[in-house]
Design a protein around this motif. Sequence first.
Motif, short mmCIF file in Angstrom:
data_model
loop_
_atom_site.label_atom_id
_atom_site.label_comp_id
_atom_site.label_asym_id
_atom_site.label_seq_id
_atom_site.Cartn_x
_atom_site.Cartn_y
_atom_site.Cartn_z
N GLU A 332 0.81 -1.22 0.00
CA GLU A 332 0.00 0.00 0.00
C GLU A 332 0.84 1.27 0.00
N LYS A 333 1.90 1.25 0.83
CA LYS A 333 2.79 2.43 0.93
C LYS A 333 3.45 2.72 -0.41
N GLU A 334 3.95 1.64 -1.03
CA GLU A 334 4.63 1.76 -2.32
C GLU A 334 3.66 2.32 -3.36
N THR A 335 2.43 1.81 -3.33
CA THR A 335 1.40 2.28 -4.26
C THR A 335 1.15 3.78 -4.07
N GLU A 336 1.07 4.20 -2.80
CA GLU A 336 0.89 5.63 -2.50
C GLU A 336 1.98 6.47 -3.14
N MET A 337 3.22 6.01 -3.00
CA MET A 337 4.39 6.72 -3.55
C MET A 337 4.29 6.84 -5.07
N ILE A 338 3.95 5.70 -5.68
CA ILE A 338 3.86 5.65 -7.15
C ILE A 338 2.80 6.64 -7.65
N PHE A 339 1.65 6.65 -7.00
CA PHE A 339 0.57 7.52 -7.47
C PHE A 339 0.82 8.98 -7.13
N LYS A 340 1.62 9.22 -6.07
CA LYS A 340 1.98 10.60 -5.75
C LYS A 340 2.85 11.16 -6.88
N ARG A 341 3.78 10.35 -7.33
CA ARG A 341 4.67 10.81 -8.41
C ARG A 341 3.89 10.94 -9.73
N ALA A 342 3.02 9.98 -9.97
CA ALA A 342 2.21 10.02 -11.20
C ALA A 342 1.37 11.31 -11.21
N ASP A 343 0.85 11.65 -10.04
CA ASP A 343 0.07 12.87 -9.90
C ASP A 343 0.88 14.11 -10.25
N GLU A 344 2.12 14.12 -9.80
CA GLU A 344 3.00 15.27 -10.10
C GLU A 344 3.23 15.38 -11.60
N VAL A 345 3.46 14.23 -12.24
CA VAL A 345 3.70 14.23 -13.69
C VAL A 345 2.45 14.72 -14.42
N TYR A 346 1.30 14.26 -13.97
CA TYR A 346 0.03 14.68 -14.57
C TYR A 346 -0.11 16.20 -14.53
N THR A 347 0.14 16.76 -13.36
CA THR A 347 0.02 18.22 -13.19
C THR A 347 1.05 18.95 -14.04
N THR A 348 2.28 18.46 -14.02
CA THR A 348 3.35 19.11 -14.79
C THR A 348 3.01 19.17 -16.27
N LEU A 349 2.55 18.03 -16.81
CA LEU A 349 2.25 17.97 -18.24
C LEU A 349 1.07 18.87 -18.59
N GLN A 350 0.06 18.82 -17.74
CA GLN A 350 -1.11 19.67 -18.01
C GLN A 350 -0.75 21.14 -17.98
N ASN A 351 0.12 21.51 -17.04
CA ASN A 351 0.56 22.91 -16.96
C ASN A 351 1.35 23.32 -18.21
N ALA A 352 1.97 22.33 -18.84
CA ALA A 352 2.74 22.62 -20.07
C ALA A 352 1.82 22.61 -21.30
N GLY A 353 0.52 22.44 -21.08
CA GLY A 353 -0.43 22.49 -22.20
C GLY A 353 -0.54 21.18 -22.96
N ILE A 354 -0.09 20.09 -22.35
CA ILE A 354 -0.18 18.77 -23.00
C ILE A 354 -1.43 18.07 -22.46
N SER A 355 -2.24 17.51 -23.37
CA SER A 355 -3.46 16.86 -22.89
C SER A 355 -3.15 15.42 -22.46
N VAL A 356 -3.62 15.07 -21.28
CA VAL A 356 -3.24 13.78 -20.67
C VAL A 356 -4.48 13.01 -20.21
N LEU A 357 -4.54 11.75 -20.58
CA LEU A 357 -5.50 10.83 -19.97
C LEU A 357 -4.71 10.08 -18.91
N PHE A 358 -5.16 10.17 -17.67
CA PHE A 358 -4.38 9.63 -16.54
C PHE A 358 -5.12 8.44 -15.96
#
Length: 418
Positions: A332-358
């Motif tokens: 569970e902890k590992e999963t939390e970490m993975i999704f926290k990072r995925a979330d950061e990538v999602y936000t970063t890409l969206q802020n750069a104007g890239i459309s993302v299906l997450f």
Amino acid sequence: MRQSTASYFIRKEVPKDEEAQNAQLLIRAGYIDKLMAGVYSFLPLGLRVLRNIENIIREEMNALGAEELLLPVLHPREIWEKTGRWESLDVLFKVTSKDKREYALGPTHEEVIVPVAQKTIFSYKDLPLGLYQIQTKFRDEARAKSGLLRGREFLMKDLYSFHTSEDDLEAYYQKVTDAYKTIFKRLSLDALLVEASGGSFSRYSHEFQVETETGEDSIVLCRACSFAQNREINDAKEGDACSSCGEKLEVVTASEVGNIFKLKTKYSEPFNLLFSDEKGESHPVIMGCYGIGVSRLMGVIAELFHDEKGLIWPSAVAPYQVHLLGLSTSDEKETEMIFKRADEVYTTLQNAGISVLFDDRKDISAGEKFVESDLVGIPLRLVISKRTGDKIEFKERNGGEEQLVDFSYVTQYCEENI
Ligand code: ATP
Ligand code: MG
């Protein structure tokens, strides 16, 4: 868009009542839904593709200097009687109201645009003029078995042009031909420019045809000199000599994605659409019309861009540019970490104007996510999992090696590969 909260229309089963490959794929992958033969709903993913196609067409029409408008779908019987098409057009849908008035559902819009144009065209100074719309058309097609390739309700772009002379029409016709070439190129399609019967007013009209197995047209083609004619007017056989260069002809099946016509005065005369010249003398306005099958294009692209796993959208029309997958582990902890990072990538890409299906669903297995991702067919896939450690895995849907890229490069990498 986060998949955990998005609508989910993916289907495991191939729909049984659907013969056409484009519709089978698009239904399974959650892009469209069939209401009845030739009539489909565009689901959230499908609408994004349709809008992308539409916008490419819109940009090129605007670049021509044409203006967009929107004409009604419900037409009074009288305007169709004026041109004789109330009786002669076999695909015309007719509707009777409760007070017994009769209407047509627009299959095309010459009968509507000409009276509209009459309110802005008076003299040669008002010409040339280009007006277009992107709108739903209705046609009572005899066979509607080709999915989006032949709808009874479908989306079309129709442009109408108005001129003082045939020379001016000819020049505009060439400009539209070039705009169409640009549109199909931007859609990653090789469209053949094909001569077809032009009816009574000019020797030929031109069709833009894309080679596909499901296409309903048969085209005689010479690859040496790019001579191409619709077989409705040319009964040459495979291997016959090309009438232009003598090389061997091929016969191919294709789907008509666009059609351009010199109407001349066929529709301006019945409605008395006139302009006055420099001397004050009146003449009928010379017209052209230019169609593109917007929803048919989506079907043609699906027919051409897929493999056994699913769709492979060209990036110009893809519903999203990037498909980001977060993969859970049993910890569970590992999963939390993975999704926290995925979330950061999602936000970063969206802020750069890239459309993302997450794909942020935690209760779906990696295997299932990959299968669905292949089916949906977004061109670039990013995976964040236990295996990728502090990096991100990139893979193009259209083959290519998996690559591990550092977090700090994620935006740059996406921008370079979209
Ligand atoms: P077709 O020969 O395929 O019936 P058409 O000559 O009747 O086409 P147009 O009236 O010129 O077609 O319409 C313009 C464009 O609209 C066509 O080039 C095609 O791409 C698209 N189109 C026509 N009919 C349909 C339909 N039933 N479903 C989807 N798209 C269509
Ligand atoms: Mg037709």
